[in-house]
Write a protein that holds these residues in place. Structure first.
Motif, PDB file in Angstrom:
ATOM      1  N   ARG A 185      23.657 -22.964  50.948  1.00 37.14           N
ATOM      2  CA  ARG A 185      24.756 -22.084  50.532  1.00 37.14           C
ATOM      3  C   ARG A 185      26.124 -22.731  50.789  1.00 37.14           C
ATOM      4  O   ARG A 185      27.112 -22.373  50.139  1.00 37.14           O
ATOM      5  N   SER A 186      26.192 -23.663  51.706  1.00 40.12           N
ATOM      6  CA  SER A 186      27.449 -24.362  51.949  1.00 40.12           C
ATOM      7  C   SER A 186      27.755 -25.361  50.838  1.00 40.12           C
ATOM      8  O   SER A 186      28.908 -25.767  50.661  1.00 40.12           O
ATOM      9  N   ARG A 187      26.722 -25.756  50.103  1.00 38.91           N
ATOM     10  CA  ARG A 187      26.895 -26.737  49.035  1.00 38.91           C
ATOM     11  C   ARG A 187      26.875 -26.122  47.644  1.00 38.91           C
ATOM     12  O   ARG A 187      27.316 -26.748  46.679  1.00 38.91           O
ATOM     13  N   VAL A 188      26.330 -24.908  47.523  1.00 38.98           N
ATOM     14  CA  VAL A 188      26.168 -24.276  46.212  1.00 38.98           C
ATOM     15  C   VAL A 188      26.660 -22.834  46.272  1.00 38.98           C
ATOM     16  O   VAL A 188      26.348 -22.106  47.223  1.00 38.98           O
ATOM     17  N   ASP A 189      27.411 -22.434  45.274  1.00 37.04           N
ATOM     18  CA  ASP A 189      27.838 -21.039  45.170  1.00 37.04           C
ATOM     19  C   ASP A 189      26.645 -20.203  44.720  1.00 37.04           C
ATOM     20  O   ASP A 189      26.206 -20.293  43.578  1.00 37.04           O
ATOM     21  N   LEU A 190      26.113 -19.410  45.636  1.00 30.18           N
ATOM     22  CA  LEU A 190      24.934 -18.595  45.326  1.00 30.18           C
ATOM     23  C   LEU A 190      25.260 -17.107  45.276  1.00 30.18           C
ATOM     24  O   LEU A 190      24.373 -16.257  45.398  1.00 30.18           O
ATOM     25  N   THR A 191      26.528 -16.782  45.088  1.00 25.03           N
ATOM     26  CA  THR A 191      26.909 -15.371  45.046  1.00 25.03           C
ATOM     27  C   THR A 191      26.365 -14.663  43.808  1.00 25.03           C
ATOM     28  O   THR A 191      26.372 -13.439  43.746  1.00 25.03           O
ATOM     29  N   PHE A 192      25.875 -15.430  42.841  1.00 24.44           N
ATOM     30  CA  PHE A 192      25.307 -14.833  41.629  1.00 24.44           C
ATOM     31  C   PHE A 192      23.921 -14.263  41.877  1.00 24.44           C
ATOM     32  O   PHE A 192      23.355 -13.584  41.020  1.00 24.44           O
TER      33      PHE A 192
END
Length: 492
Positions: free
Chosen positions: A262-269
């Motif tokens: 999650r620190s490397r990829v926007d997973l808010t979707f």
């Protein structure tokens, strides 16, 4: 699958932050809980393990003594208790030998309905071919089979659920006794413990329960039984706590991995379903020695869920086309073909999957590359659903719907990944066979698809979404939502 109209018309270069119509998900209630969670000290764990080792051998002697006993009821109830307490995996050979001897008794065990039911249930559960004709002698004048004893009635009901197609006698047992069990729930004078067993039986028949959940529940039930064996009870409690430590350590490792991702990829979707996915994988392989399998499966299934949300909630149709084409190349350089905001997720899918493949190869796993195959397989199903969604297509019937939607529910892929994760337990021929959706795999997948659609129908139809099996069933039979759900439940 679902996507809002604004995103569908958005330019391919639009950033994820600008797509304010995406679904918003609440953060996981677990957060970083398992990173610092310590259920016990090292000294306490070592003490529990030492006590458990000694008790395990005492329980083994109990099982061996029962095997040499002529008391059929004792044998059956011992096996049933060990299974429901979640410790049977320690005594697989002893239990197999015991049940083989029980199977060799062609008498059918007893003229007692409770004993006959428990024997039938346990033998069928372990793969023995037992004829349902053993119940014929228990029919009353109306042809029904039932009992006024609550314990016998719940055991009979559970046994009948081990049916196969065409066993009318077992179908009749279920139909007739379901209403009897339901009526017991209304009795004010029924013992609370029996009332709870009836409720649980009606909610989920015994062989369908998640082993670890049933173990926790049944430990409390067994503790209150007058005929309990205190050695078995103490061992079950210790074993449960020791296995919980194993699960906790797995969740610590997974939480650290997930936090890094999650620190490397926007997973808010996407929904944060780490703990949920681990729980699901624990339901598939619960034994403590399958720790790597649970961790690997949790990671891979999480990526399948994230891929679903990419297609469902985070990209336009054009973007999903580009994403699918790029993923099929399985090359980080292909990220240049997709919008910038999707690239971190794309590269991490490839890197994390390749890392798992590398781990499996180090374990001399001959089917390591299947992990990538399953990711690509499910992606094609997600992509096919986009077309149905955009065309607002409603299949003519449920069978047509399942031609595409079986692949996107990921049940078949999880079956294959599970066998791969366990090591050298399968063959390429078996994997290829599973990919054809043989009856046993199709059955599991149909149940997963229909249950998923029933649970998510209301939420998903609130937005532009691919037609579910619920809507398809409504169209096929001209019925209401409620009637369609009931039909689908029977189908599954």
């Amino acid at each position: 699958m679902a996507i809002c109209s604004a995103a569908a018309t958005a330019p391919a270069t639009q950033s994820a932050a600008e797509q304010d119509c995406r679904r918003q998900y609440a953060p996981s209630v677990w957060g970083d809980f398992f990173i610092s969670y310590e259920p016990c000290t090292t000294e306490e764990l070592l003490s529990m393990q030492e006590k458990a080792r000694a008790l395990k051998e005492e329980v083994r002697r109990i099982v061996l003594a029962a095997s040499n006993d002529d008391d059929l009821v004792r044998k059956l109830e011992l096996v049933d208790a060990l299974q429901r307490l979640g410790v049977d995996y320690h005594f697989k050979k002893e239990i197999d030998d015991l049940l083989l001897a029980v199977y060799g008794d062609e008498d059918g065990g007893s003229n007692d309905l409770y004993v006959a039911s428990l024997r039938f249930y346990l033998l069928r559960k372990h793969g023995y071919t037992v004829s349902s004709d053993v119940f014929l002698k228990f029919r009353d004048e109306q042809g029904h089979i039932s009992s006024d004893d609550v314990g016998t009635l719940t055991t009979l009901y559970d046994a009948a659920h081990m049916r196969v197609h065409g066993e009318d006698i077992l179908d009749n047992i279920i139909a007739f006794n379901k209403s009897r069990l339901q009526s017991l729930l209304m009795k004010a004078n029924l013992d609370p413990a029996l009332l709870e067993e009836v409720r649980v039986t009606l909610e989920t028949t015994r062989f369908r329960r998640v082993e670890r959940v049933e173990a926790r529940r049944f430990i409390s039930v067994y503790e209150k039984k007058a005929m309990r064996d205190d050695t078995i009870l103490e061992f079950a409690k210790l074993d449960y706590n020791i296995v919980q430590v194993v699960y906790g350590n797995e969740l610590k490792e997974l939480t650290i991995w997930w936090k890094d991702l999650r620190s490397r990829v926007d997973l808010t979707f996407s929904r944060d379903r780490l703990v949920e996915m681990h729980f699901c994988m624990m339901g598939i392989v619960y034994e403590p020695y399958y720790s790597y399998a649970r961790i690997m499966l949790t990671k891979q299934v999480l990526f399948l869920v994230l891929l679903d949300d990419i297609y469902d909630n985070y990209s336009s149709t054009e973007e999903s086309n580009m994403f699918t084409s790029a993923l099929e190349r399985w090359d980080e350089k292909a990220a240049e073909q997709i919008p910038e905001y999707l690239r971190p997720f794309f590269t991490n899918v490839i890197r994390c999957t390749d890392k798992v493949i590398g781990e499996l190869k180090l374990q001399n796993n001959k089917h390591a590359e299947v992990v990538k195959e399953m990711a690509l397989h499910v992606t094609k199903s997600y992509h096919a659903e986009v077309t149905w969604r955009d065309e607002h297509y409603v299949p003519a019937d449920v069978d047509e719907h399942l031609q595409i939607s079986l692949g996107s529910v990921t049940a078949m892929q999880v079956v294959v990944l599970t066998f791969v994760s366990l090591g050298d337990v399968t063959s390429r021929e078996a994997i290829d066979w599973a990919l054809t959706y043989p009856k046993i795999v199709r059955g599991v997948t149909v149940i997963a698809r229909i249950m998923n659609d029933i649970m998510s129908h209301e939420r998903e139809q609130a937005s532009d979404h691919m037609t579910s099996t619920v809507q398809t069933c409504m169209k096929q039979y001209g019925v209401t939502v409620e009637e369609a759900i009931e039909k689908l439940k029977v189908t599954s």
